[in-house]
Motif scaffolding. Sequence first.
Motif, mmCIF file in Angstrom:
data_model
loop_
_atom_site.group_PDB
_atom_site.id
_atom_site.type_symbol
_atom_site.label_atom_id
_atom_site.label_comp_id
_atom_site.label_asym_id
_atom_site.label_seq_id
_atom_site.Cartn_x
_atom_site.Cartn_y
_atom_site.Cartn_z
ATOM 1 N N ARG A 20 0.833 -1.202 0.000
ATOM 2 C CA ARG A 20 0.000 0.000 0.000
ATOM 3 C C ARG A 20 0.873 1.259 0.000
ATOM 4 O O ARG A 20 0.616 2.201 -0.749
ATOM 5 C CB ARG A 20 -0.928 -0.007 1.213
ATOM 6 N N ALA A 21 1.921 1.260 0.821
ATOM 7 C CA ALA A 21 2.821 2.415 0.879
ATOM 8 C C ALA A 21 3.514 2.637 -0.460
ATOM 9 O O ALA A 21 3.636 3.779 -0.929
ATOM 10 C CB ALA A 21 3.850 2.218 1.992
ATOM 11 N N THR A 22 3.946 1.561 -1.092
ATOM 12 C CA THR A 22 4.591 1.663 -2.411
ATOM 13 C C THR A 22 3.606 2.215 -3.435
ATOM 14 O O THR A 22 3.946 3.096 -4.222
ATOM 15 C CB THR A 22 5.122 0.294 -2.866
ATOM 16 N N ALA A 23 2.396 1.690 -3.423
ATOM 17 C CA ALA A 23 1.377 2.144 -4.375
ATOM 18 C C ALA A 23 1.084 3.631 -4.185
ATOM 19 O O ALA A 23 0.999 4.386 -5.154
ATOM 20 C CB ALA A 23 0.095 1.317 -4.209
ATOM 21 N N ASN A 24 0.948 4.063 -2.935
ATOM 22 C CA ASN A 24 0.702 5.483 -2.666
ATOM 23 C C ASN A 24 1.867 6.341 -3.145
ATOM 24 O O ASN A 24 1.662 7.398 -3.739
ATOM 25 C CB ASN A 24 0.442 5.720 -1.176
ATOM 26 N N ALA A 25 3.092 5.878 -2.891
ATOM 27 C CA ALA A 25 4.276 6.639 -3.302
ATOM 28 C C ALA A 25 4.365 6.758 -4.826
ATOM 29 O O ALA A 25 4.861 7.758 -5.344
ATOM 30 C CB ALA A 25 5.536 5.975 -2.754
ATOM 31 N N GLU A 26 3.876 5.747 -5.520
ATOM 32 C CA GLU A 26 3.900 5.749 -6.986
ATOM 33 C C GLU A 26 2.672 6.433 -7.586
ATOM 34 O O GLU A 26 2.549 6.527 -8.803
ATOM 35 C CB GLU A 26 4.006 4.316 -7.504
ATOM 36 N N GLY A 27 1.750 6.869 -6.735
ATOM 37 C CA GLY A 27 0.538 7.520 -7.228
ATOM 38 C C GLY A 27 -0.497 6.548 -7.767
ATOM 39 O O GLY A 27 -1.431 6.939 -8.458
ATOM 40 N N ASP A 28 -0.343 5.270 -7.435
ATOM 41 C CA ASP A 28 -1.285 4.241 -7.894
ATOM 42 C C ASP A 28 -2.341 4.036 -6.803
ATOM 43 O O ASP A 28 -2.287 3.088 -6.028
ATOM 44 C CB ASP A 28 -0.542 2.942 -8.189
ATOM 45 N N TYR A 29 -3.290 4.964 -6.747
ATOM 46 C CA TYR A 29 -4.267 4.971 -5.661
ATOM 47 C C TYR A 29 -5.289 3.843 -5.781
ATOM 48 O O TYR A 29 -5.870 3.420 -4.786
ATOM 49 C CB TYR A 29 -4.937 6.333 -5.561
ATOM 50 N N SER A 30 -5.469 3.334 -6.976
ATOM 51 C CA SER A 30 -6.352 2.183 -7.156
ATOM 52 C C SER A 30 -5.748 0.949 -6.485
ATOM 53 O O SER A 30 -6.424 0.212 -5.779
ATOM 54 C CB SER A 30 -6.575 1.918 -8.647
ATOM 55 N N ARG A 31 -4.450 0.748 -6.686
ATOM 56 C CA ARG A 31 -3.777 -0.399 -6.055
ATOM 57 C C ARG A 31 -3.725 -0.207 -4.544
ATOM 58 O O ARG A 31 -3.896 -1.171 -3.788
ATOM 59 C CB ARG A 31 -2.373 -0.561 -6.633
ATOM 60 N N ALA A 32 -3.516 1.032 -4.083
ATOM 61 C CA ALA A 32 -3.509 1.305 -2.647
ATOM 62 C C ALA A 32 -4.882 0.991 -2.047
ATOM 63 O O ALA A 32 -4.976 0.412 -0.957
ATOM 64 C CB ALA A 32 -3.128 2.757 -2.387
ATOM 65 N N SER A 33 -5.939 1.350 -2.761
ATOM 66 C CA SER A 33 -7.292 1.048 -2.306
ATOM 67 C C SER A 33 -7.521 -0.458 -2.247
ATOM 68 O O SER A 33 -8.146 -0.964 -1.307
ATOM 69 C CB SER A 33 -8.308 1.710 -3.238
ATOM 70 N N ASP A 34 -7.000 -1.167 -3.228
ATOM 71 C CA ASP A 34 -7.106 -2.634 -3.218
ATOM 72 C C ASP A 34 -6.428 -3.213 -1.973
ATOM 73 O O ASP A 34 -6.949 -4.142 -1.350
ATOM 74 C CB ASP A 34 -6.477 -3.239 -4.473
ATOM 75 N N CYS A 35 -5.278 -2.667 -1.616
ATOM 76 C CA CYS A 35 -4.582 -3.127 -0.418
ATOM 77 C C CYS A 35 -5.412 -2.854 0.832
ATOM 78 O O CYS A 35 -5.455 -3.687 1.748
ATOM 79 C CB CYS A 35 -3.210 -2.467 -0.305
ATOM 80 N N ASN A 36 -6.081 -1.702 0.874
ATOM 81 C CA ASN A 36 -6.958 -1.395 2.009
ATOM 82 C C ASN A 36 -8.078 -2.417 2.123
ATOM 83 O O ASN A 36 -8.394 -2.883 3.220
ATOM 84 C CB ASN A 36 -7.554 0.008 1.869
ATOM 85 N N VAL A 37 -8.664 -2.769 1.001
ATOM 86 C CA VAL A 37 -9.745 -3.768 1.013
ATOM 87 C C VAL A 37 -9.212 -5.107 1.520
ATOM 88 O O VAL A 37 -9.827 -5.759 2.364
ATOM 89 C CB VAL A 37 -10.358 -3.924 -0.401
ATOM 90 N N LEU A 38 -8.056 -5.513 1.028
ATOM 91 C CA LEU A 38 -7.475 -6.790 1.455
ATOM 92 C C LEU A 38 -7.118 -6.777 2.939
ATOM 93 O O LEU A 38 -7.311 -7.785 3.630
ATOM 94 C CB LEU A 38 -6.250 -7.123 0.601
ATOM 95 N N LEU A 39 -6.624 -5.647 3.426
ATOM 96 C CA LEU A 39 -6.339 -5.548 4.861
ATOM 97 C C LEU A 39 -7.614 -5.684 5.685
ATOM 98 O O LEU A 39 -7.624 -6.366 6.712
ATOM 99 C CB LEU A 39 -5.668 -4.203 5.178
ATOM 100 N N ARG A 40 -8.678 -5.048 5.230
ATOM 101 C CA ARG A 40 -9.949 -5.146 5.965
ATOM 102 C C ARG A 40 -10.495 -6.577 5.935
ATOM 103 O O ARG A 40 -11.090 -7.047 6.900
ATOM 104 C CB ARG A 40 -10.978 -4.182 5.382
#
Length: 57
Positions: free
Chosen positions: A30-50
């Motif tokens: 998620r941190a890598t995705a956010n740093a790369e501006g890939d907010y869709s992938r970061a959101s996917d990580c949030n869903v998987l964490l939940r």
Amino acid sequence: MRNHVDRLFPPQPPEPAPECAICADLDRKRATANAEGDYSRASDCNVLLRQHGKHAR
């Protein structure tokens, strides 16, 4: 009739559970995705964490 817009703020991102390797991996991704501006992938990580388990806060 009222004309208004309801604004919902996005929920706080889930926090990884301490000492859980799966949570730690998802948090890194998620941190890598956010740093790369890939907010869709970061959101996917949030869903998987939940969805990972009840211990995810």
